[in-house]
Design a protein around this motif. Structure first.
Motif, PDB file in Angstrom:
ATOM      1  N   ASN A  95       0.840  -1.202   0.000  1.00  0.00           N
ATOM      2  CA  ASN A  95       0.000   0.000   0.000  1.00  0.00           C
ATOM      3  C   ASN A  95       0.872   1.248   0.000  1.00  0.00           C
ATOM      4  O   ASN A  95       0.602   2.219  -0.704  1.00  0.00           O
ATOM      5  CB  ASN A  95      -0.896   0.061   1.255  1.00  0.00           C
ATOM      6  CG  ASN A  95      -1.874  -1.084   1.355  1.00  0.00           C
ATOM      7  OD1 ASN A  95      -1.955  -1.739   2.387  1.00  0.00           O
ATOM      8  ND2 ASN A  95      -2.619  -1.342   0.297  1.00  0.00           N
ATOM      9  N   ALA A 130     -11.616   4.840   2.843  1.00  0.00           N
ATOM     10  CA  ALA A 130     -12.823   4.307   2.208  1.00  0.00           C
ATOM     11  C   ALA A 130     -13.477   3.272   3.115  1.00  0.00           C
ATOM     12  O   ALA A 130     -13.488   2.072   2.821  1.00  0.00           O
ATOM     13  CB  ALA A 130     -12.470   3.718   0.841  1.00  0.00           C
ATOM     14  N   ASP A 183     -16.580   8.283  -5.483  1.00  0.00           N
ATOM     15  CA  ASP A 183     -15.489   8.910  -4.712  1.00  0.00           C
ATOM     16  C   ASP A 183     -14.683   9.845  -5.599  1.00  0.00           C
ATOM     17  O   ASP A 183     -14.385  10.980  -5.242  1.00  0.00           O
ATOM     18  CB  ASP A 183     -14.511   7.846  -4.173  1.00  0.00           C
ATOM     19  CG  ASP A 183     -15.135   6.870  -3.200  1.00  0.00           C
ATOM     20  OD1 ASP A 183     -16.217   7.174  -2.662  1.00  0.00           O
ATOM     21  OD2 ASP A 183     -14.545   5.788  -2.988  1.00  0.00           O
ATOM     22  N   PRO A 223      -3.783   8.461  -7.793  1.00  0.00           N
ATOM     23  CA  PRO A 223      -2.602   7.632  -7.503  1.00  0.00           C
ATOM     24  C   PRO A 223      -2.986   6.308  -6.830  1.00  0.00           C
ATOM     25  O   PRO A 223      -3.501   6.311  -5.708  1.00  0.00           O
ATOM     26  CB  PRO A 223      -1.766   8.515  -6.562  1.00  0.00           C
ATOM     27  CG  PRO A 223      -2.712   9.512  -5.980  1.00  0.00           C
ATOM     28  CD  PRO A 223      -3.822   9.683  -6.964  1.00  0.00           C
ATOM     29  N   VAL A 224      -2.737   5.212  -7.505  1.00  0.00           N
ATOM     30  CA  VAL A 224      -3.075   3.874  -7.015  1.00  0.00           C
ATOM     31  C   VAL A 224      -2.039   2.865  -7.502  1.00  0.00           C
ATOM     32  O   VAL A 224      -1.228   3.171  -8.366  1.00  0.00           O
ATOM     33  CB  VAL A 224      -4.453   3.400  -7.555  1.00  0.00           C
ATOM     34  CG1 VAL A 224      -5.606   4.143  -6.900  1.00  0.00           C
ATOM     35  CG2 VAL A 224      -4.524   3.521  -9.070  1.00  0.00           C
ATOM     36  N   GLY A 225      -2.107   1.664  -6.950  1.00  0.00           N
ATOM     37  CA  GLY A 225      -1.332   0.546  -7.471  1.00  0.00           C
ATOM     38  C   GLY A 225      -2.062  -0.079  -8.656  1.00  0.00           C
ATOM     39  O   GLY A 225      -3.214   0.254  -8.944  1.00  0.00           O
ATOM     40  N   ALA A 249       4.359  -0.386  -8.214  1.00  0.00           N
ATOM     41  CA  ALA A 249       2.922  -0.466  -8.510  1.00  0.00           C
ATOM     42  C   ALA A 249       2.333  -1.818  -8.134  1.00  0.00           C
ATOM     43  O   ALA A 249       1.129  -1.952  -7.959  1.00  0.00           O
ATOM     44  CB  ALA A 249       2.665  -0.192  -9.983  1.00  0.00           C
ATOM     45  N   LYS A 250       3.216  -2.835  -8.050  1.00  0.00           N
ATOM     46  CA  LYS A 250       2.730  -4.143  -7.635  1.00  0.00           C
ATOM     47  C   LYS A 250       3.815  -4.841  -6.825  1.00  0.00           C
ATOM     48  O   LYS A 250       4.678  -5.528  -7.378  1.00  0.00           O
ATOM     49  CB  LYS A 250       2.319  -4.986  -8.853  1.00  0.00           C
ATOM     50  CG  LYS A 250       1.512  -6.191  -8.446  1.00  0.00           C
ATOM     51  CD  LYS A 250       0.916  -6.917  -9.638  1.00  0.00           C
ATOM     52  CE  LYS A 250      -0.015  -8.022  -9.162  1.00  0.00           C
ATOM     53  NZ  LYS A 250      -0.394  -8.930 -10.250  1.00  0.00           N
ATOM     54  N   ILE A 251       3.775  -4.616  -5.520  1.00  0.00           N
ATOM     55  CA  ILE A 251       4.721  -5.280  -4.625  1.00  0.00           C
ATOM     56  C   ILE A 251       4.187  -6.687  -4.368  1.00  0.00           C
ATOM     57  O   ILE A 251       3.009  -6.865  -4.072  1.00  0.00           O
ATOM     58  CB  ILE A 251       4.846  -4.492  -3.295  1.00  0.00           C
ATOM     59  CG1 ILE A 251       5.319  -3.041  -3.559  1.00  0.00           C
ATOM     60  CG2 ILE A 251       5.777  -5.215  -2.319  1.00  0.00           C
ATOM     61  CD1 ILE A 251       6.699  -2.909  -4.149  1.00  0.00           C
ATOM     62  N   LYS A 263       0.399 -10.926  -5.254  1.00  0.00           N
ATOM     63  CA  LYS A 263       0.700  -9.593  -4.719  1.00  0.00           C
ATOM     64  C   LYS A 263       0.683  -9.605  -3.188  1.00  0.00           C
ATOM     65  O   LYS A 263      -0.017 -10.415  -2.583  1.00  0.00           O
ATOM     66  CB  LYS A 263      -0.266  -8.545  -5.287  1.00  0.00           C
ATOM     67  CG  LYS A 263      -1.634  -8.555  -4.685  1.00  0.00           C
ATOM     68  CD  LYS A 263      -2.401  -7.270  -4.974  1.00  0.00           C
ATOM     69  CE  LYS A 263      -3.734  -7.410  -4.243  1.00  0.00           C
ATOM     70  NZ  LYS A 263      -4.601  -6.279  -4.266  1.00  0.00           N
ATOM     71  N   LYS A 280      -2.939  -7.324   2.510  1.00  0.00           N
ATOM     72  CA  LYS A 280      -3.268  -7.154   3.919  1.00  0.00           C
ATOM     73  C   LYS A 280      -3.834  -8.429   4.517  1.00  0.00           C
ATOM     74  O   LYS A 280      -3.728  -8.671   5.705  1.00  0.00           O
ATOM     75  CB  LYS A 280      -4.374  -6.108   4.074  1.00  0.00           C
ATOM     76  CG  LYS A 280      -4.040  -4.730   3.666  1.00  0.00           C
ATOM     77  CD  LYS A 280      -5.298  -3.842   3.756  1.00  0.00           C
ATOM     78  CE  LYS A 280      -5.075  -2.569   2.957  1.00  0.00           C
ATOM     79  NZ  LYS A 280      -6.239  -1.756   2.773  1.00  0.00           N
TER      80      LYS A 280
HETATM   81  P1  TYM Z   1      -6.778  -0.800  -0.992  1.00  0.00           P
HETATM   82  O1  TYM Z   1      -7.193  -0.276   0.340  1.00  0.00           O
HETATM   83  O2  TYM Z   1      -6.895  -2.256  -1.244  1.00  0.00           O
HETATM   84  O3  TYM Z   1      -5.292  -0.387  -1.287  1.00  0.00           O
HETATM   85  C1  TYM Z   1      -4.818   0.953  -1.144  1.00  0.00           C
HETATM   86  C2  TYM Z   1      -3.809   1.257  -2.230  1.00  0.00           C
HETATM   87  O4  TYM Z   1      -2.711   0.357  -2.159  1.00  0.00           O
HETATM   88  C3  TYM Z   1      -2.464  -0.206  -3.449  1.00  0.00           C
HETATM   89  N1  TYM Z   1      -1.907  -1.568  -3.264  1.00  0.00           N
HETATM   90  C4  TYM Z   1      -0.730  -1.984  -3.740  1.00  0.00           C
HETATM   91  N2  TYM Z   1       0.209  -1.356  -4.479  1.00  0.00           N
HETATM   92  C5  TYM Z   1       1.314  -2.055  -4.791  1.00  0.00           C
HETATM   93  N3  TYM Z   1       1.531  -3.338  -4.414  1.00  0.00           N
HETATM   94  C6  TYM Z   1       0.621  -4.009  -3.680  1.00  0.00           C
HETATM   95  N4  TYM Z   1       0.855  -5.269  -3.315  1.00  0.00           N
HETATM   96  C7  TYM Z   1      -0.584  -3.323  -3.312  1.00  0.00           C
HETATM   97  N5  TYM Z   1      -1.681  -3.677  -2.597  1.00  0.00           N
HETATM   98  C8  TYM Z   1      -2.481  -2.589  -2.576  1.00  0.00           C
HETATM   99  C9  TYM Z   1      -3.822  -0.202  -4.127  1.00  0.00           C
HETATM  100  O5  TYM Z   1      -3.689  -0.244  -5.533  1.00  0.00           O
HETATM  101  C10 TYM Z   1      -4.407   1.095  -3.643  1.00  0.00           C
HETATM  102  O6  TYM Z   1      -3.970   2.173  -4.447  1.00  0.00           O
HETATM  103  N6  TYM Z   1     -10.727   0.336  -3.845  1.00  0.00           N
HETATM  104  C11 TYM Z   1      -9.529   0.878  -3.222  1.00  0.00           C
HETATM  105  C12 TYM Z   1      -9.834   2.016  -2.277  1.00  0.00           C
HETATM  106  C13 TYM Z   1     -10.612   3.121  -2.904  1.00  0.00           C
HETATM  107  C14 TYM Z   1     -10.130   4.062  -3.858  1.00  0.00           C
HETATM  108  C15 TYM Z   1     -11.228   4.935  -4.120  1.00  0.00           C
HETATM  109  C16 TYM Z   1      -8.906   4.247  -4.495  1.00  0.00           C
HETATM  110  C17 TYM Z   1     -11.916   3.436  -2.636  1.00  0.00           C
HETATM  111  N7  TYM Z   1     -12.270   4.507  -3.373  1.00  0.00           N
HETATM  112  C18 TYM Z   1     -11.093   5.988  -5.020  1.00  0.00           C
HETATM  113  C19 TYM Z   1      -8.791   5.311  -5.399  1.00  0.00           C
HETATM  114  C20 TYM Z   1      -9.881   6.161  -5.654  1.00  0.00           C
HETATM  115  C21 TYM Z   1      -8.875  -0.208  -2.396  1.00  0.00           C
HETATM  116  O7  TYM Z   1      -9.522  -1.122  -1.945  1.00  0.00           O
HETATM  117  O8  TYM Z   1      -7.563   0.000  -2.133  1.00  0.00           O
END
Ligand code: TYM
Length: 327
Positions: free
Chosen positions: A18, A40, A133, A143-145, A182-184, A193, A196
């Motif tokens: 994350n 969220a 959202d 910004p997301v993974g 972007a993908k740990i 991946k 949590k």
């Molecule tokens: P969530 O809570 O699962 O994860 C939060 C952020 O962490 C990134 N992520 C990772 N990045 C790299 N490697 C990994 N192994 C890894 N695991 C998780 C996710 O891509 C994310 O960016 N649906 C979303 C939460 C959300 C959201 C939004 C995001 C709700 N509304 C609006 C962006 C915009 C979620 O469950 O993320």
């Protein structure tokens, strides 16, 4: 200035995945853009939560994100359930989202396989809440993974469809996905991946892990039998460790390969573990401080919700009017 929006679920342990995939970018983007961030928590109840634990996780996640460097003065930082416009817009968007589109979401397919006894409607319509959202704030970048990419594409499709029917209403957002991080991957099974919810504690690093736990997990990380630190197809474990090391030190692959030329995996894993522990140490310390000051946290998220709602209400009004709800 461009608008940035992102959110994270307060569903227990926040991991190094994350942090490197998303949170680290949230912090960096604050200098240049107008950023709005959220927990969220509405998304979190798509999986059954124990109330007291859910409440604690949410407060801890809030403190942890402040500790990571969100500046709530600069960037409104709120809790989704405290801004009712999210649920309201989500309902409207549900009516402009096709069953088939939601059915194709890989996260829905994965999660319904994982929780076959609770495939609830919220899990299914999760992406339209996520679209709400993002679209409420007219965000340019999210910004997301990598795992959230498909949801952002769906958000664009929903927004574009609505704009097509009613005229320009929503800005079409784009994902902001880092090149490294972007993908740990899991430290124990680098084909999956880091997550949590992994049962194996050695597979993921929590941002709040103690240094000795971080070291133990890195020392046990799965690699391969070549004993050469280089990025190559098939070397998933080593590639993952190189990516993590690169994220926390800013070093390139070439620099990392040179640093460990002629050295074994033992040295490599120890060095990566130390770099990660060192990077996370100040975050853990700040987290402890914030948790001692619950009044401050409460004041922060209340203020965040107030600021966010001013923006969200404007978009929701516009949408309601266009759809034809009596004003
Ligand atoms: P969530 O809570 O699962 O994860 C939060 C952020 O962490 C990134 N992520 C990772 N990045 C790299 N490697 C990994 N192994 C890894 N695991 C998780 C996710 O891509 C994310 O960016 N649906 C979303 C939460 C959300 C959201 C939004 C995001 C709700 N509304 C609006 C962006 C915009 C979620 O469950 O993320």
């Amino acid at each position: 200035r461009k608008v940035i929006f992102s959110a994270i679920q307060p569903s227990g342990t926040i991991t190094l995945g994350n942090y490197l995939g998303a949170l680290k970018n949230w912090i960096e983007l604050q200098d240049e853009y107008e950023c709005i961030y959220a927990l969220a928590d509405l998304h979190t109840i798509t999986v059954r939560q124990e109330p007291a634990k859910f409440r604690r996780n949410t407060l801890e996640a809030y403190a942890l994100l402040l500790a990571c460097g969100i500046d709530p003065q600069e960037s409104p930082f709120f809790i989704q359930s405290q801004v009712p416009e999210h649920a309201q817009l989500a309902w409207v968007l549900n009516c402009y989202t096709q069953f088939g589109e939601l059915q194709r979401m890989t996260q829905f397919k994965d999660k319904s396989q994982k929780h076959p006894d609770n495939i609830n409607a919220g899990l299914f319509t999760y992406p339209s809440l996520m679209a709400a959202d993002i679209l409420l704030y007219q965000a340019d970048l999210v910004p997301v993974g990598v795992d959230q990419k498909q949801h952002i594409e769906l958000t664009r499709n929903i927004a574009d469809r609505f704009n097509g029917l009613y005229g320009q209403t929503f800005k079409l957002p784009e994902g902001y996905i880092p090149e490294t991080g972007a993908k740990i991957m899991s430290l124990q099974d680098p084909a999956r991946k880091m997550s949590k919810s992994d049962e194996n504690v050695n597979s993921s690093i929590a941002v709040l892990d103690r240094p000795e736990d971080i070291m133990r997990k890195f020392k046990r990380a799965v690699t391969d039998s070549e004993a050469c630190v280089r990025r190559a197809p098939g070397k998933d474990g080593v590639n993952n460790l190189m990516g993590i090391y690169s994220c926390v030190t800013g070093r390139t692959d070439e620099e990392i390969e040179a640093e460990f030329a002629g050295k074994g995996y033992g040295d490599f894993k120890t060095t990566v573990g130390e770099a990660v522990a060192e990077h996370l140490r100040p975050i853990r310390e700040k987290f402890d401080d914030y948790m001692k000051n619950k009044d401050y946290l409460e004041q922060c998220y209340a203020e965040g919700a107030r600021k966010a709602e001013v923006i969200a209400r404007k978009t929701l009004r516009k949408v309601m009017k266009k759809v034809g709800f009596l004003q």
